[in-house]
Design a protein around this motif. Structure first.
Motif, short mmCIF file in Angstrom:
data_model
loop_
_atom_site.label_atom_id
_atom_site.label_comp_id
_atom_site.label_asym_id
_atom_site.label_seq_id
_atom_site.Cartn_x
_atom_site.Cartn_y
_atom_site.Cartn_z
N PRO A 162 7.84 3.34 -12.89
CA PRO A 162 7.10 3.24 -14.13
C PRO A 162 8.05 3.09 -15.33
CG PRO A 162 6.23 5.01 -12.78
CD PRO A 162 7.49 4.54 -12.12
N ASN A 187 0.90 4.71 -0.44
CA ASN A 187 0.55 5.92 -1.19
C ASN A 187 1.05 7.20 -0.54
OD1 ASN A 187 -0.71 4.81 -3.44
ND2 ASN A 187 -2.68 4.59 -2.35
N ARG A 190 4.37 8.40 -1.88
CA ARG A 190 4.48 8.41 -3.35
C ARG A 190 5.72 9.16 -3.82
NH1 ARG A 190 0.20 8.40 -8.12
NH2 ARG A 190 1.68 8.83 -9.79
N GLN A 202 -0.94 3.56 -6.02
CA GLN A 202 -1.52 4.35 -7.12
C GLN A 202 -0.70 4.19 -8.40
OE1 GLN A 202 -1.37 8.12 -5.21
NE2 GLN A 202 -3.42 7.95 -4.31
N MET A 203 0.62 4.23 -8.25
CA MET A 203 1.50 4.07 -9.42
C MET A 203 1.36 2.66 -10.00
SD MET A 203 4.70 5.94 -7.60
CE MET A 203 5.96 5.94 -8.85
N GLU A 206 -1.64 2.64 -12.15
CA GLU A 206 -1.37 3.35 -13.41
C GLU A 206 -0.56 2.46 -14.36
OE1 GLU A 206 0.55 6.91 -12.01
OE2 GLU A 206 -1.21 7.46 -10.82
N GLU A 207 0.35 1.69 -13.80
CA GLU A 207 1.16 0.79 -14.62
C GLU A 207 0.33 -0.38 -15.14
OE1 GLU A 207 4.54 1.39 -15.59
OE2 GLU A 207 3.57 3.24 -14.94
N GLU A 209 -2.65 -0.55 -15.77
CA GLU A 209 -3.56 -0.03 -16.79
C GLU A 209 -3.00 -0.28 -18.20
OE1 GLU A 209 -7.00 1.00 -17.23
OE2 GLU A 209 -6.47 1.73 -15.23
N LYS A 210 -1.68 -0.41 -18.30
CA LYS A 210 -1.02 -0.60 -19.61
C LYS A 210 -0.96 -2.07 -20.02
CE LYS A 210 1.89 3.28 -18.21
NZ LYS A 210 3.16 3.62 -17.56
N ALA A 238 -6.02 -1.04 -7.37
CA ALA A 238 -5.74 -1.95 -8.48
C ALA A 238 -6.54 -3.25 -8.36
CB ALA A 238 -4.25 -2.26 -8.54
#
Ligand SMILES: [Zn+2]
Ligand SMILES: [Zn+2]
Length: 254
Positions: A162, A187, A190, A202-203, A206-207, A209-210, A238
């Motif tokens: 990230p 996952n 992780r 999952q990461m 989350e990334e 998302e930005k 995702a």
């Protein structure tokens, strides 16, 4: 600008090759095991190699390439990277012990290979093709690369965990057509992904998302034997960004 995938796996085995991209016929972005699939004539046409970081899966073909083609070429192959990365290549790869120092072969006045230091954010322009090192967050000094011909861009994240700075660049690239982003682990791994500064699905979600732009998203650096599982998890976590698995020999046009 044509970009062909020469390798996009986290390892080897069968048809798998480690990371490398051929841009037109004269530029490599990373030089993993896939470079060895090129013909001798194609190898001799490579003038520039942009290195994301010093890990072996991204640089292993540079020593063989330079040694193979140096007698066929009139000019040195230029290896681009940050100072930190080039210092590692000098000290630990082209150090006369692992491989000869081809910046001194046949002699320092007529080298087979030269280094060119670049900084994050610096644009290298080669015949209308703009190549920019972009920030990455990995266990060794690392960058990704943005390729831009003025009409459209492709961003390759390199190996990265990230990293806020990456998304500032991605979001500041309105002509972004393709995003190639790594997801090296599943996952269940992780913690290993976090420790080794890679991503798991999952990461990745989350990334992403930005992200405020809308490129096609391709996943690279899947671990051999876990590709199907990881891509299933990528789709679950995702799916709204419609990520696809990057394929070897796939071509992108900008
Ligand atoms: Zn790495
Ligand atoms: Zn890697």
């Amino acid at each position: 600008m044509k970009i062909r995938v020469l390798g996009c796996s986290g390892g080897i085995g069968g048809a798998l090759r480690t990371t490398s991209f051929l841009v037109d016929d004269d530029i490599l972005v990373d030089a993993g095991t896939g470079v060895g699939d090129l013909s001798l004539e194609s190898l001799a046409r490579i003038d520039h190699i942009f290195v994301s970081h010093s890990h072996l899966d991204h640089v292993t073909s540079i020593p063989f390439l330079v040694d193979t083609v140096c007698w066929m070429r009139a000019t040195p192959i230029v290896v681009y990277g940050t100072k930190e990365t080039l210092d590692i290549l000098r000290a630990h790869l082209f150090n006369w012990k692992i491989w000869p120092d081809f910046t001194q072969i046949p002699d320092a006045q007529r080298p087979s290979m030269t280094y060119r230091e670049i900084r994050v954010g610096e644009v290298v322009e080669l015949g209308g093709r703009r190549i920019t090192a972009i920030p990455a967050n990995h266990t060794v000094p690392a960058v990704g690369y943005a390729l831009d011909n003025g009409r459209a861009s492709l961003i390759f994240t390199g190996d990265t965990g990230p990293h806020e700075a990456l998304w500032r660049i991605v979001n500041a690239t309105p002509n972004l057509k393709y995003l190639i982003i790594e997801t090296a682990f599943s996952n269940a791994e992780r913690e290993i992904a976090a420790a080794s500064k890679h991503l798991c699905p999952q990461m990745l979600a989350e990334e992403l998302e930005k992200m405020r732009v809308h490129p096609e998203v391709y996943i690279t650096h899947l671990k051999p034997g876990e590709g199907a599982l990881t891509m299933k998890e990528v789709t679950q976590a995702a799916g709204r960004w419609r990520p696809r698995m990057l394929e070897n020999n796939q071509e992108f046009s900008l």
